[in-house]
Design an enzyme around this catalytic site. Structure first.
Site, PDB file in Angstrom:
ATOM      1  N   LYS A 201      -1.796   2.289  -0.046  1.00 52.93           N
ATOM      2  CA  LYS A 201      -2.665   1.567  -0.691  1.00 52.93           C
ATOM      3  C   LYS A 201      -1.725   0.757  -1.765  1.00 52.93           C
ATOM      4  O   LYS A 201      -0.831   1.557  -2.381  1.00 52.93           O
ATOM      5  CB  LYS A 201      -3.557   2.359  -1.187  1.00 52.93           C
ATOM      6  CG  LYS A 201      -4.424   1.697  -2.378  1.00 52.93           C
ATOM      7  CD  LYS A 201      -5.618   2.513  -2.775  1.00 52.93           C
ATOM      8  CE  LYS A 201      -6.478   1.708  -3.816  1.00 52.93           C
ATOM      9  NZ  LYS A 201      -7.568   2.436  -4.243  1.00 52.93           N
ATOM     10  N   ARG A 211     -13.531  -3.942  -8.857  1.00 45.58           N
ATOM     11  CA  ARG A 211     -13.819  -3.296 -10.157  1.00 45.58           C
ATOM     12  C   ARG A 211     -14.935  -3.554 -10.959  1.00 45.58           C
ATOM     13  O   ARG A 211     -15.193  -2.860 -11.861  1.00 45.58           O
ATOM     14  CB  ARG A 211     -12.237  -3.300 -11.032  1.00 45.58           C
ATOM     15  CG  ARG A 211     -11.009  -2.658 -10.145  1.00 45.58           C
ATOM     16  CD  ARG A 211      -9.774  -2.803 -10.856  1.00 45.58           C
ATOM     17  NE  ARG A 211      -8.830  -2.257 -10.066  1.00 45.58           N
ATOM     18  CZ  ARG A 211      -7.443  -2.540 -10.047  1.00 45.58           C
ATOM     19  NH1 ARG A 211      -7.200  -3.250 -11.134  1.00 45.58           N
ATOM     20  NH2 ARG A 211      -6.484  -1.999  -9.358  1.00 45.58           N
ATOM     21  N   LYS A 224      -2.078  -0.025 -12.167  1.00 48.18           N
ATOM     22  CA  LYS A 224      -1.967   1.186 -11.493  1.00 48.18           C
ATOM     23  C   LYS A 224      -0.697   1.164 -10.611  1.00 48.18           C
ATOM     24  O   LYS A 224      -0.586   2.175  -9.556  1.00 48.18           O
ATOM     25  CB  LYS A 224      -3.188   1.167 -10.528  1.00 48.18           C
ATOM     26  CG  LYS A 224      -4.587   1.071 -11.110  1.00 48.18           C
ATOM     27  CD  LYS A 224      -5.690   1.288 -10.058  1.00 48.18           C
ATOM     28  CE  LYS A 224      -7.148   1.335 -10.735  1.00 48.18           C
ATOM     29  NZ  LYS A 224      -8.161   1.763  -9.911  1.00 48.18           N
ATOM     30  N   GLU A 240       4.679   7.458   3.580  1.00 52.01           N
ATOM     31  CA  GLU A 240       3.275   7.700   3.098  1.00 52.01           C
ATOM     32  C   GLU A 240       2.192   8.140   4.147  1.00 52.01           C
ATOM     33  O   GLU A 240       1.758   9.183   4.373  1.00 52.01           O
ATOM     34  CB  GLU A 240       2.569   6.809   2.132  1.00 52.01           C
ATOM     35  CG  GLU A 240       3.372   6.221   0.833  1.00 52.01           C
ATOM     36  CD  GLU A 240       2.437   7.352  -0.021  1.00 52.01           C
ATOM     37  OE1 GLU A 240       1.617   8.139   0.246  1.00 52.01           O
ATOM     38  OE2 GLU A 240       2.975   7.289  -1.198  1.00 52.01           O
ATOM     39  N   LYS A 255      -4.355  -0.839   2.745  1.00 56.46           N
ATOM     40  CA  LYS A 255      -5.217  -1.648   2.010  1.00 56.46           C
ATOM     41  C   LYS A 255      -4.106  -2.309   1.064  1.00 56.46           C
ATOM     42  O   LYS A 255      -3.431  -1.748   0.475  1.00 56.46           O
ATOM     43  CB  LYS A 255      -5.920  -0.668   1.286  1.00 56.46           C
ATOM     44  CG  LYS A 255      -7.098  -1.318   0.330  1.00 56.46           C
ATOM     45  CD  LYS A 255      -7.720  -0.185  -0.403  1.00 56.46           C
ATOM     46  CE  LYS A 255      -8.553  -0.491  -1.158  1.00 56.46           C
ATOM     47  NZ  LYS A 255      -8.860   0.453  -2.297  1.00 56.46           N
ATOM     48  N   SER A 281     -12.135  -6.448  -1.717  1.00 49.77           N
ATOM     49  CA  SER A 281     -13.073  -7.369  -2.077  1.00 49.77           C
ATOM     50  C   SER A 281     -12.712  -8.988  -2.644  1.00 49.77           C
ATOM     51  O   SER A 281     -13.246  -9.782  -2.287  1.00 49.77           O
ATOM     52  CB  SER A 281     -13.402  -6.601  -3.537  1.00 49.77           C
ATOM     53  OG  SER A 281     -12.426  -6.438  -4.600  1.00 49.77           O
ATOM     54  N   TYR A 320     -16.849  -6.077   3.527  1.00 57.85           N
ATOM     55  CA  TYR A 320     -18.226  -6.705   3.037  1.00 57.85           C
ATOM     56  C   TYR A 320     -19.120  -7.584   3.884  1.00 57.85           C
ATOM     57  O   TYR A 320     -20.098  -7.740   3.599  1.00 57.85           O
ATOM     58  CB  TYR A 320     -17.885  -7.064   1.717  1.00 57.85           C
ATOM     59  CG  TYR A 320     -16.971  -5.916   0.760  1.00 57.85           C
ATOM     60  CD1 TYR A 320     -17.913  -5.218   0.167  1.00 57.85           C
ATOM     61  CD2 TYR A 320     -15.915  -6.252   0.507  1.00 57.85           C
ATOM     62  CE1 TYR A 320     -17.214  -3.835  -0.585  1.00 57.85           C
ATOM     63  CE2 TYR A 320     -15.174  -5.350  -0.265  1.00 57.85           C
ATOM     64  CZ  TYR A 320     -15.730  -4.269  -0.917  1.00 57.85           C
ATOM     65  OH  TYR A 320     -15.279  -3.386  -1.605  1.00 57.85           O
TER      66      TYR A 320
HETATM   67  C1  PBG Z   1     -10.489   2.955  -6.122  1.00 60.08           C
HETATM   68  C2  PBG Z   1     -10.659   1.984  -4.999  1.00 60.08           C
HETATM   69  C3  PBG Z   1     -10.357   0.515  -5.286  1.00 60.08           C
HETATM   70  C4  PBG Z   1     -10.933   0.074  -4.182  1.00 60.08           C
HETATM   71  C5  PBG Z   1     -11.405   1.069  -3.252  1.00 60.08           C
HETATM   72  N1  PBG Z   1     -11.370   2.242  -4.168  1.00 60.08           N
HETATM   73  C6  PBG Z   1      -9.892  -0.256  -6.304  1.00 60.08           C
HETATM   74  C7  PBG Z   1      -8.612   0.068  -7.059  1.00 60.08           C
HETATM   75  O1  PBG Z   1      -7.610   0.931  -6.376  1.00 60.08           O
HETATM   76  O2  PBG Z   1      -8.391  -0.119  -8.008  1.00 60.08           O
HETATM   77  C8  PBG Z   1     -10.777  -1.540  -3.858  1.00 60.08           C
HETATM   78  C9  PBG Z   1     -11.530  -2.093  -2.578  1.00 60.08           C
HETATM   79  C10 PBG Z   1     -11.885  -3.607  -2.942  1.00 60.08           C
HETATM   80  O3  PBG Z   1     -11.266  -4.319  -3.500  1.00 60.08           O
HETATM   81  O4  PBG Z   1     -12.605  -3.982  -2.175  1.00 60.08           O
HETATM   82  N2  PBG Z   1      -9.888   3.945  -6.014  1.00 60.08           N
END
Ligand code: PBG
Length: 331
Positions: A201, A211, A224, A240, A255, A281, A320
């Protein structure tokens, strides 16, 4: 060389008719490739549209069963649940994450009650519950603590499994959490609860609308990058994945999606395990914005991007656009 040179071989022969194209198609998208993420809000009878995710809403628990039914009727096997925790329940210790009556646990029970044949995937991470929007507990300097966070994640995963989650999906990027979660699930009799590890990720600019949806954007202090991966790295992604598999992950995820198809492809090739991709998203919002601006046809953009994941080797995609895609596939 296994083919004759032009003009004995004409590649366009394979594209000349619709039935020929159909016959030679290498990859296909099926509704069972799709996982549909859904956002939950407090209250009842409520639908809250999310401004930065046009067409996507948060649903109160009592309205989620209808969404689950829709998924099942469309042939979508799994839904993924994400809560928007009321602000008075967010804290620096993220206690709400382990509350057996939190939004996610209530949603799981309601859905399992009404639509038992839909799979439920839950996110294991603390960002919907922390006052600072990070995925873990922090020290005084704001550093996200690994082992202390893992202790909470283990309890969170257990609470979700006890409520009826079928797949727990740690998305926090702490080290060692997959093994710790597997241990507790095994010990507590949840042998068939699977783990889908958000193994690779990345610290991405594509998470903004998510968010907003879970209400952590305004809260987030800093970024992050101290736990999510550097977008420049791919060898690290393979490490990983290898570690998460060694700790007992049943399946892994990459991701975001589209900018990381090379990672999907390398992971699939290197390990040959179920490999999922999350079309996040910001990717959804980008397609919607392009369609709204007349830059492309929404339906075609959706199907082409999702098919790209299959071509790269993905076993499935969190998107989505899942219900739209499933309808388009059904014709
Ligand atoms: C948080 C999490 C995130 C997403 C899924 N789980 C956001 C982040 O890491 O800040 C993002 C999914 C998306 O943007 O559709 N643990």
């Amino acid at each position: 060389m296994s083919y004759a040179p032009y003009p004995a071989m004409r590649m366009r022969r394979g594209r000349a008719t619709s039935w020929m194209r159909e016959m030679l198609q290498e990859h296909r998208l099926h509704p069972s490739d799709l996982i549909w993420p859904l956002f939950i809000c407090d209250g009842s009878g409520d639908e809250q549209p999310i401004g930065s995710l046009p067409g996507v809403s948060r649903w109160s628990v009592d309205r989620l069963a209808d969404k689950a039914r829709e998924a099942r009727d469309l042939g979508i096997p799994v839904i993924a649940l994400f809560p928007n925790t009321p602000s008075d329940r967010r804290s620096v210790t993220a206690e709400e994450a382990v509350n057996v009556d939190n939004l996610i646990c209530r949603a799981i029970r309601a859905i399992k009650d009404a639509v038992p044949d839909v799979g439920i995937l839950t996110d294991v991470a603390l960002d919907p519950y922390t006052a600072h929007g990070h995925d873990g507990l922090t020290d005084d300097a704001g550093y996200v603590l690994n082992d202390e966070t893992v202790d909470v994640l283990v309890r969170q995963a257990l609470v979700q499994a006890e409520a009826g989650a079928d797949i727990v999906a740690p998305s926090d990027m702490m080290d060692g959490r997959v093994g710790a979660i597997r241990d507790v699930l095994e010990r507590e009799g949840h042998r068939n609860v699977a783990i889908m590890a958000y193994a690779a990720k990345y610290a991405s600019a594509f998470y903004g609308p998510f968010r907003d949806a879970v209400g952590s954007r305004g809260l987030l202090k800093g970024d992050k990058r101290g736990y999510q991966m550097n977008p420049a790295n791919i060898e690290e992604a393979l490490r990983e994945v290898e570690m998460d598999l060694a700790e007992g992950a049943d399946m892994v995820m990459v991701k975001p999606g589209l900018p990381y198809l090379d990672v999907v492809s390398r992971v699939k090739e290197a390990f040959g395990v179920p490999t999922f991709a999350y079309q996040v998203s910001g990717e959804y919002a980008m397609i919607e914005a392009a369609a709204a601006a007349g830059a492309g046809d929404r339906d075609a953009l959706v199907l082409e991007t999702l098919l790209g994941f299959k071509r790269a080797g993905a076993s499935g995609v969190l998107t989505y656009h899942a219900p739209l895609a499933a309808k388009l596939i059904a014709g």
